[in-house]
Design a protein around this motif. Sequence first.
Motif, PDB file in Angstrom:
ATOM      1  N   TRP A 158      51.487   9.595  27.319  1.00 61.01           N
ATOM      2  CA  TRP A 158      50.504   9.455  28.395  1.00 61.01           C
ATOM      3  C   TRP A 158      51.106   8.604  29.489  1.00 61.01           C
ATOM      4  O   TRP A 158      51.816   7.645  29.255  1.00 61.01           O
ATOM      5  CB  TRP A 158      49.158   8.952  27.919  1.00 61.01           C
ATOM      6  N   THR A 159      50.849   9.031  30.699  1.00 61.47           N
ATOM      7  CA  THR A 159      51.637   8.475  31.787  1.00 61.47           C
ATOM      8  C   THR A 159      50.851   8.439  33.083  1.00 61.47           C
ATOM      9  O   THR A 159      49.825   9.114  33.231  1.00 61.47           O
ATOM     10  CB  THR A 159      52.925   9.313  31.966  1.00 61.47           C
ATOM     11  N   GLU A 186      45.734  -3.969  26.631  1.00 61.83           N
ATOM     12  CA  GLU A 186      47.088  -4.446  26.376  1.00 61.83           C
ATOM     13  C   GLU A 186      47.219  -5.917  26.745  1.00 61.83           C
ATOM     14  O   GLU A 186      48.034  -6.638  26.186  1.00 61.83           O
ATOM     15  CB  GLU A 186      48.107  -3.588  27.142  1.00 61.83           C
ATOM     16  N   SER A 207      50.873   4.083  20.613  1.00 64.02           N
ATOM     17  CA  SER A 207      50.060   3.452  21.657  1.00 64.02           C
ATOM     18  C   SER A 207      48.877   4.335  22.025  1.00 64.02           C
ATOM     19  O   SER A 207      48.158   4.050  22.967  1.00 64.02           O
ATOM     20  CB  SER A 207      50.915   3.097  22.875  1.00 64.02           C
ATOM     21  N   GLY A 224      45.804   4.427  25.011  1.00 65.32           N
ATOM     22  CA  GLY A 224      45.521   5.693  25.691  1.00 65.32           C
ATOM     23  C   GLY A 224      44.235   6.327  25.188  1.00 65.32           C
ATOM     24  O   GLY A 224      43.434   6.864  25.975  1.00 65.32           O
ATOM     25  N   GLN A 249      53.283   5.360  25.298  1.00 68.79           N
ATOM     26  CA  GLN A 249      52.801   4.917  26.595  1.00 68.79           C
ATOM     27  C   GLN A 249      53.974   4.934  27.583  1.00 68.79           C
ATOM     28  O   GLN A 249      54.965   4.237  27.381  1.00 68.79           O
ATOM     29  CB  GLN A 249      52.271   3.487  26.430  1.00 68.79           C
ATOM     30  N   HIS A 303      43.303   0.774  29.625  1.00 69.67           N
ATOM     31  CA  HIS A 303      44.311   0.415  28.615  1.00 69.67           C
ATOM     32  C   HIS A 303      45.069  -0.834  28.992  1.00 69.67           C
ATOM     33  O   HIS A 303      45.518  -1.580  28.128  1.00 69.67           O
ATOM     34  CB  HIS A 303      45.234   1.594  28.273  1.00 69.67           C
TER      35      HIS A 303
END
Lengths: 380, 410
Positions: B176-177, B257, B98, B103, B132, B253
């Motif tokens: 990535w968060t 998505e 992702s 990201g 992700q 993002h």
Amino acid sequence: MDLALTPEQEMLKAAARRFVAQEYPKEALLQIASPDETTPLEPWGQLAATGWLGILIPLEYGGEGGSFTDAGVLFEELGRGPTPGPHIASAALSALAVLEGGTESQKRHWLPRIASGELRLVPAITESDYGWDEADVRAVATVADVAAVDSDGDGGGGLRVNGVKAYVFDGQSASHFLCAVRSGESNDVALTVIPADAPGVRARGLPGFAWNLSEVRFDNVAVDAGDVLGGGWAAWRRAVEKAIPVLCAFQVGGCQAVYELSVDYSRTRIQFGTPIGRFQRVQDQIISLVNHLDAARWTTYEALWKLDAGRDATASVRLAKAVASEGYYQACNYAHEVHAGVGSMTEYGLTLHTAASRTLYHYLGDPKQHKRELAAALGL
Amino acid sequence: MDFEPRYTPEQQEFRREVNAWLKDNVPAGIVHPADPAGLTWEQYQLRRDLGRKLGARGWLWPTAPVEYGGGGLDVDHAVVIEEEIDSHGLTLPPYYDSGGRLGGNSILVWGSEEQKRAFLPPIFTGQVRTWQLLSEPEAGSDLANVKTTAIRDGDEYVLNGQKIFVGSDHGCDYMWTITVTDPGAKRHENLGWFMVPSHLPGITIQPMDLLISGGESGAGSGVKQTVYFDDVRIPAFNLVGGENQGWKVATTHLELEHGTGGRIGRNWLVDRLFEHCRSTNRRGQPMTQDPDVRDRLVDVYVEAEIVRLLNLRNYWMRHSGANITYEGPQASYVRKTSGLRMAQAMLDILGPAGLTHDPELGAADGHMEAHSRAGIVAIHPGGTTDIQKVIMARRIGIGREVREKAGALS
Ligand SMILES: Cc1cc2nc3c(=O)[nH]c(=O)nc-3n(C[C@H](O)[C@H](O)[C@H](O)COP(=O)(O)OP(=O)(O)OC[C@H]3O[C@@H](n4cnc5c(N)ncnc54)[C@H](O)[C@@H]3O)c2cc1C
């Protein structure tokens, strides 16, 4: 007119609900459903002990002599689990098949054992060219050396059965199969009882989303001619027509369970600072769900009533199966919409219903087949 | 209007080049498991190897800028690569990642120059894969409600919390968060967006038991995971977009998505279904001769064509700079509900054969059985169908004065 259950039926319903909650809690159902588990016989023994497996079997054959509506009430509760069989297969479908097509001595021989749960008699009808018509039966029974097969020594003669049955519902939990075979001599289709442990019989479960479907192979299996039901395919058709609304009641119970799960979840799940049930989009999903539930419920119970009242039930039965199969299928879809991620977690339990709804959609004929038969029943 | 891509002689030459390269470099042993959980470690490595090779040529992320490791190609060339890789039954990238599409774009839009130089080249050249990590037990549709915290401590942030429904099999290099960076601040102004190296102490990854991991077929998304952060210390450098700016970064993002990126390519599942029905006899004739089967096959085809065209439109809109409003969530909504309808059509067509991956009694190597599960599960990731409708309504401006704008894309 009175659409209420009788007090006795209310008691049966309550008892069955307690039974399912006690013997089949979610954890047990999940364990039974896990691929490396063979169906444990313990809850089956408890179910047998209640006497309910004889609900459709007349008193004189060791059953409870209940009405179709009584059976519907019971199977609706079993559907809430959804509890694994072979209760529909054995206690509804096979019991009715023996009643419709068996000789007096066959009834005396098989029915008390179905009622006691000792016999788990599972119909094995469909084959790889999937279909529920007589023409779809290709497994062959040929007359065999009489002495070799006449196990009960009554001089009745013997048969050899060869063929492969596919997508057999509850095949792996059978003690005996009620196998549809085509006579090698006359080309007629008949049903015969074959022990699951007879030499040449092999059942294996089908992996995947299917709910308790099996392949059952019959390789040159010796069958006593006395175990062939007398009534042939016509008797089987009559039995199916009566068993279908009972199956539909099981689907209604499934719809009811996923409806309650969804309503509860809509009250307790908080997103954006509010229970999700406050969102009209979530309300829409649950309203569609309950519409399917009630459509399935009332078409089913009217069909059961017609059977009990001795009316012509053919059109009602077809209607019920078309509506209940579609209803259970869609009810699960809506429940998944409401639950989102949580609903796809195995441990939550919703997917047990989803799996059951897909398999029962086809069991004893899919909505399309029943709509077609409904058109015929309506004289179109 | 012209729906058919017109290829210049130069593009045709490029297609020959790509085609020849793929012939030489796509490993012969790549298989396409029906259930993404069936992607073995060896298969994953084959796909990663191919990804690195594509990356070295700038073909893994063809339109990403050259200075950050991308291909720097225009859409006309990217289309050619996507079409050719699609003809091998693969996607770009050929595995679940992702990072590049989602990201990576956020970093391109919101990252500092140093951050772009540090994080993007490994992603765009296929050296690393990223996951992700957004959803949490209390934050699904309501993503801004995340409870995981990242509290500043000198040159570091300390992460604590739990993410669910994330990732895939076989690990990753970065996660990535989005987390709470200022517990006292207002909603949407309290969040930070981080690149977290996945090998740090305090990170625990546990597989989830789901009906299936989702409909991200082809890219082998594998099994979804729960990720726990226990006092995980990450450099402050890894905060992208600035202190308490996480929501803004996420809109980029999330927009992608929600389907705004568009897609070129076919639905392989439909091809497999058609092929199965052509080559399988039922009652002595090919299934495709049965009028009921024909009706439902056409239903499936219609669904797939609508989805294909909405994706094609979005791809075109994105790359021609058109003003995108509701089209992203629309494509997502239609794809999801269409996947559900297709699952029922398949069940009608195939009967119980569509519910098993048994080699003898199943259909199409288990791909139909997998969709009987994936059709349901795939309606949730990246925003439920309800949420797609919510966003569409805002973007169309139903019942409001001001139409909501789409998130910023690179
Ligand atoms: C297979 C799979 C893969 C996933 N992959 C990832 C991933 O890689 N990374 C990641 O971070 N997450 C991932 N997710 C999580 C996914 O993003 C969430 O499941 C999704 O956003 C929905 O959140 P939820 O499950 O908590 O449902 P909830 O938000 O609790 O929704 C429950 C119900 O409420 C409805 N609802 C909620 N809010 C509203 C509203 N405002 N208006 C109307 N209806 C509303 C929903 O539509 C739904 O019907 C994945 C999930 C699945 C199932």
